[in-house]
Design an enzyme around this catalytic site. Structure first.
Site, PDB file in Angstrom:
ATOM      1  N   ILE A 145       0.833  -1.200   0.000  1.00 16.60           N
ATOM      2  CA  ILE A 145       0.000   0.000   0.000  1.00 16.60           C
ATOM      3  C   ILE A 145       0.869   1.251   0.000  1.00 16.60           C
ATOM      4  O   ILE A 145       1.983   1.243   0.529  1.00 16.60           O
ATOM      5  CB  ILE A 145      -0.967  -0.028   1.217  1.00 16.60           C
ATOM      6  CG1 ILE A 145      -2.126   0.944   1.050  1.00 16.60           C
ATOM      7  CG2 ILE A 145      -0.217   0.171   2.532  1.00 16.60           C
ATOM      8  CD1 ILE A 145      -3.285   0.696   2.004  1.00 16.60           C
ATOM      9  N   CYS A 146       0.356   2.306  -0.633  1.00 19.36           N
ATOM     10  CA  CYS A 146       0.995   3.625  -0.582  1.00 19.36           C
ATOM     11  C   CYS A 146      -0.119   4.645  -0.392  1.00 19.36           C
ATOM     12  O   CYS A 146      -1.130   4.349   0.231  1.00 19.36           O
ATOM     13  CB  CYS A 146       1.843   3.886  -1.826  1.00 19.36           C
ATOM     14  SG  CYS A 146       0.915   4.012  -3.364  1.00 19.36           S
ATOM     15  N   ARG A 147       0.007   5.834  -0.941  1.00 21.42           N
ATOM     16  CA  ARG A 147      -1.027   6.856  -0.738  1.00 21.42           C
ATOM     17  C   ARG A 147      -2.242   6.598  -1.634  1.00 21.42           C
ATOM     18  O   ARG A 147      -3.360   6.582  -1.162  1.00 21.42           O
ATOM     19  CB  ARG A 147      -0.462   8.251  -1.010  1.00 21.42           C
ATOM     20  CG  ARG A 147      -1.446   9.355  -0.691  1.00 21.42           C
ATOM     21  CD  ARG A 147      -0.750  10.719  -0.719  1.00 21.42           C
ATOM     22  NE  ARG A 147      -1.607  11.736  -0.169  1.00 21.42           N
ATOM     23  CZ  ARG A 147      -2.364  12.547  -0.909  1.00 21.42           C
ATOM     24  NH1 ARG A 147      -2.369  12.438  -2.216  1.00 21.42           N
ATOM     25  NH2 ARG A 147      -3.113  13.453  -0.331  1.00 21.42           N
TER      26      ARG A 147
ATOM     27  N   MET B  73      -3.851   4.286   0.785  1.00 17.52           N
ATOM     28  CA  MET B  73      -4.301   4.722   2.112  1.00 17.52           C
ATOM     29  C   MET B  73      -5.460   5.701   2.025  1.00 17.52           C
ATOM     30  O   MET B  73      -6.252   5.792   2.963  1.00 17.52           O
ATOM     31  CB  MET B  73      -3.141   5.353   2.894  1.00 17.52           C
ATOM     32  CG  MET B  73      -2.151   4.349   3.448  1.00 17.52           C
ATOM     33  SD  MET B  73      -2.861   3.081   4.554  1.00 17.52           S
ATOM     34  CE  MET B  73      -3.500   4.101   5.902  1.00 17.52           C
TER      35      MET B  73
END
Length: 107
Positions: free
Chosen positions: A58-60, A86
């Protein structure tokens, strides 16, 4: 390139979650059980990841994590991108914590 991807709702509660965002993003808010390895450190720290379990990345918003998942799959790991990152995680009401003690948010 075909990268496996799931919606935030499909991430199992007991999943191994890898957060590849930068330190300031991590400190603002992250999933409680996630492991933090910024994308730029991933190649050097890949051995911290399980070899026998799926890694949900996961990232932004999903771009950096897609790159990380592609690389992990290329080196023989089982990696799945978390679509929407996120931002979607927070919007879905999934649990979050911050390192600052303040209300967590997606930076």
């Amino acid at each position: 390139m075909n990268i496996p991807e799931v919606d935030v709702h499909a991430v199992p509660d007991d999943a191994f979650l890898l957060d590849v965002r930068e330190d300031d993003e991590w400190h603002a808010g992250h999933a409680p059980e996630a492991l933090h390895i910024p994308l730029g450190e991933l190649q050097a720290r890949v051995e911290e990841l399980p070899k026998d379990a799926a890694v949900y990345v996961i990232c932004r918003v999903g771009g950096r994590s897609a790159h990380a998942a592609a690389w992990l799959n290329a080196v023989g790991r089982d990696a799945i991108n978390v679509g929407g990152g996120m931002q979607s995680w927070a919007f879905a009401g999934r649990p979050m914590v911050s390192e600052s003690g303040h209300e967590p948010f997606v930076a």
